[in-house]
Motif scaffolding. Sequence first.
Motif, mmCIF file in Angstrom:
data_model
loop_
_atom_site.group_PDB
_atom_site.id
_atom_site.type_symbol
_atom_site.label_atom_id
_atom_site.label_comp_id
_atom_site.label_asym_id
_atom_site.label_seq_id
_atom_site.Cartn_x
_atom_site.Cartn_y
_atom_site.Cartn_z
ATOM 1 N N SER A 233 51.311 19.477 38.849
ATOM 2 C CA SER A 233 52.931 20.680 38.644
ATOM 3 C C SER A 233 53.722 21.252 40.007
ATOM 4 O O SER A 233 54.769 21.009 41.055
ATOM 5 C CB SER A 233 53.122 21.968 38.143
ATOM 6 O OG SER A 233 53.064 20.896 36.831
ATOM 7 N N GLU A 234 52.599 21.779 41.200
ATOM 8 C CA GLU A 234 52.646 21.922 42.246
ATOM 9 C C GLU A 234 53.412 20.932 43.256
ATOM 10 O O GLU A 234 54.405 20.997 43.740
ATOM 11 C CB GLU A 234 51.403 22.664 42.523
ATOM 12 C CG GLU A 234 51.391 23.539 44.502
ATOM 13 C CD GLU A 234 50.204 23.931 44.441
ATOM 14 O OE1 GLU A 234 50.046 23.332 45.419
ATOM 15 O OE2 GLU A 234 49.556 24.888 44.122
ATOM 16 N N LYS A 235 52.636 19.778 43.116
ATOM 17 C CA LYS A 235 53.278 18.443 44.086
ATOM 18 C C LYS A 235 54.612 18.699 43.454
ATOM 19 O O LYS A 235 55.097 18.459 44.576
ATOM 20 C CB LYS A 235 52.184 17.517 43.396
ATOM 21 C CG LYS A 235 51.040 17.890 44.710
ATOM 22 C CD LYS A 235 50.332 15.912 44.190
ATOM 23 C CE LYS A 235 48.305 16.065 45.218
ATOM 24 N NZ LYS A 235 47.868 15.465 44.349
ATOM 25 N N GLN A 236 55.043 18.509 42.513
ATOM 26 C CA GLN A 236 56.653 17.899 42.202
ATOM 27 C C GLN A 236 57.590 19.323 42.627
ATOM 28 O O GLN A 236 58.500 18.921 43.223
ATOM 29 C CB GLN A 236 56.482 18.146 40.169
ATOM 30 C CG GLN A 236 56.018 16.779 40.064
ATOM 31 C CD GLN A 236 56.256 16.305 38.249
ATOM 32 O OE1 GLN A 236 55.461 16.967 37.550
ATOM 33 N NE2 GLN A 236 57.573 16.515 38.328
ATOM 34 N N VAL A 237 56.689 20.636 42.587
ATOM 35 C CA VAL A 237 57.557 21.740 42.997
ATOM 36 C C VAL A 237 57.878 21.302 44.860
ATOM 37 O O VAL A 237 59.028 21.448 45.250
ATOM 38 C CB VAL A 237 56.765 23.246 43.073
ATOM 39 C CG1 VAL A 237 57.508 24.082 44.098
ATOM 40 C CG2 VAL A 237 56.912 23.470 41.665
ATOM 41 N N ILE A 238 56.686 21.193 45.317
ATOM 42 C CA ILE A 238 56.982 20.608 46.725
ATOM 43 C C ILE A 238 57.541 19.616 46.886
ATOM 44 O O ILE A 238 58.478 19.558 48.441
ATOM 45 C CB ILE A 238 55.697 20.529 47.277
ATOM 46 C CG1 ILE A 238 55.016 22.022 47.325
ATOM 47 C CG2 ILE A 238 55.681 20.187 48.708
ATOM 48 C CD1 ILE A 238 53.740 21.806 47.788
ATOM 49 N N ALA A 239 57.635 18.701 46.267
ATOM 50 C CA ALA A 239 58.306 17.563 46.328
ATOM 51 C C ALA A 239 60.208 17.297 45.808
ATOM 52 O O ALA A 239 60.405 17.015 47.043
ATOM 53 C CB ALA A 239 57.886 16.518 45.384
ATOM 54 N N TYR A 240 60.364 18.007 45.326
ATOM 55 C CA TYR A 240 61.619 19.049 44.784
ATOM 56 C C TYR A 240 62.156 19.675 46.217
ATOM 57 O O TYR A 240 63.371 19.398 46.848
ATOM 58 C CB TYR A 240 61.478 19.562 43.445
ATOM 59 C CG TYR A 240 63.219 20.381 43.534
ATOM 60 C CD1 TYR A 240 64.403 19.177 43.589
ATOM 61 C CD2 TYR A 240 63.594 21.777 43.731
ATOM 62 C CE1 TYR A 240 65.126 20.257 43.325
ATOM 63 C CE2 TYR A 240 65.081 22.000 43.708
ATOM 64 C CZ TYR A 240 66.124 21.470 43.472
ATOM 65 O OH TYR A 240 67.085 21.745 43.533
ATOM 66 N N MET A 241 61.528 20.306 46.620
ATOM 67 C CA MET A 241 61.829 21.551 47.640
ATOM 68 C C MET A 241 62.057 20.559 49.123
ATOM 69 O O MET A 241 62.855 21.083 50.108
ATOM 70 C CB MET A 241 60.769 22.372 47.866
ATOM 71 C CG MET A 241 60.526 23.389 47.292
ATOM 72 S SD MET A 241 58.670 24.266 47.468
ATOM 73 C CE MET A 241 59.562 25.215 49.525
ATOM 74 N N GLU A 242 61.578 19.502 49.329
ATOM 75 C CA GLU A 242 61.700 18.243 50.579
ATOM 76 C C GLU A 242 62.881 18.079 50.353
ATOM 77 O O GLU A 242 63.545 17.050 50.805
ATOM 78 C CB GLU A 242 60.186 16.852 50.258
ATOM 79 C CG GLU A 242 59.635 16.594 52.029
ATOM 80 C CD GLU A 242 58.064 16.239 51.593
ATOM 81 O OE1 GLU A 242 57.489 16.199 52.423
ATOM 82 O OE2 GLU A 242 59.001 15.148 51.375
ATOM 83 N N SER A 243 63.173 16.872 49.091
ATOM 84 C CA SER A 243 64.456 16.086 48.502
ATOM 85 C C SER A 243 65.065 17.118 49.055
ATOM 86 O O SER A 243 66.818 16.576 49.149
ATOM 87 C CB SER A 243 64.619 15.875 47.495
ATOM 88 O OG SER A 243 64.302 16.930 46.324
ATOM 89 N N VAL A 244 65.158 18.258 48.776
ATOM 90 C CA VAL A 244 66.251 19.449 49.612
ATOM 91 C C VAL A 244 66.545 19.945 51.212
ATOM 92 O O VAL A 244 68.000 20.021 51.238
ATOM 93 C CB VAL A 244 66.808 20.524 48.225
ATOM 94 C CG1 VAL A 244 67.458 21.387 48.232
ATOM 95 C CG2 VAL A 244 66.619 20.127 47.335
ATOM 96 N N GLY A 245 65.242 20.431 51.322
ATOM 97 C CA GLY A 245 65.567 20.391 52.694
ATOM 98 C C GLY A 245 66.004 20.028 53.900
ATOM 99 O O GLY A 245 65.346 19.925 54.580
ATOM 100 N N ASP A 246 64.743 18.900 53.753
ATOM 101 C CA ASP A 246 64.374 17.061 54.248
ATOM 102 C C ASP A 246 64.996 16.175 53.844
ATOM 103 O O ASP A 246 63.835 15.551 53.767
ATOM 104 C CB ASP A 246 63.105 18.349 54.792
ATOM 105 C CG ASP A 246 62.281 17.537 56.208
ATOM 106 O OD1 ASP A 246 63.538 16.901 56.805
ATOM 107 O OD2 ASP A 246 61.436 16.920 56.795
ATOM 108 N N SER A 247 65.760 16.118 53.446
ATOM 109 C CA SER A 247 65.957 14.609 53.049
ATOM 110 C C SER A 247 65.962 13.744 53.534
ATOM 111 O O SER A 247 65.964 12.447 53.320
ATOM 112 C CB SER A 247 67.146 14.813 52.022
ATOM 113 O OG SER A 247 68.498 15.449 52.425
#
Length: 282
Positions: A233-247
């Motif tokens: 779940s933590e990896k998914q949170v960071i993956a989402y943050m990356e998709s938004v902030g560093d697409s």
Amino acid sequence: MKEFLALIIVVVITGVIYWGVEPFAHSQMNPEVAPADYKFSDLPALNAEGEANIENGKKLVMENCVACHSIKKESVASPFSPNDAIAAYGVNPPDLSTAGLIYDKHFLANLLKDAAVATKQTHKFKEMPHPMPAYNWMSDREILDMVAYLESIAPKELSNKEVFIDACSRCHGMKYDKLSAEGGLTTYMGTKVPDLSMMIRSRSLDYLHTFINDPQKRLAGTAMPRVGLTEQSEKQVIAYMESVGDSKKAERESLGYKLVIFMVIMGVVAYLWKRKIWKDAH
């Protein structure tokens, strides 16, 4: 020959600065901390004989949890509006439909036992009780039955954004994805809660993993609770943050390699051109 010697000197000086000074500066600005502990080994193990009783767990959850929490999966609505909940508790209690998936089982059991201890917020709730009451009067068997029930109703999987929403969005927004946090949390947290749209660009992945797993490791005394996410779940949170902030990360990294190759080729061409010009000059 002089140019080659100058190049060697530049390379040596750069190497000394990068491998000597930079690591020291980095260690001072980012002290090393223990790696993320996804077993939450500081929390005591709950012991109970026999198999978990999901039906008993459901009965206990309905008797003790739905006075504050909703369970959309079971068509149980929240007894409060978000604003009323924030006014009463300082924070809006989360829906429990996905708790059995995104939170670690061992952490979840200890959260029910004593939320202040599990979330590492005892320093914050010295003078007042934690908004979530401790169920340490229950037996370990009863608590584990409740966890088993929450696991039984949880979905098999969630998207990265869904995990972020359930785990983080009660406090944090993601304005670059038009995702707003619930308001009114400044008093409860004691500070303004940051939007996370660009956090992936301002913190390293190691920092984010250790901070989300245990905020006290990185920022002692912070009001942010340990949320108890599983490693996945933590990896998914960071993956989402990356998709938004560093697409554009993949595109940027690909371009970086191409630029390095281009500079090497142009450097060789410039050197050969220089040799030809000076050769003719002599």
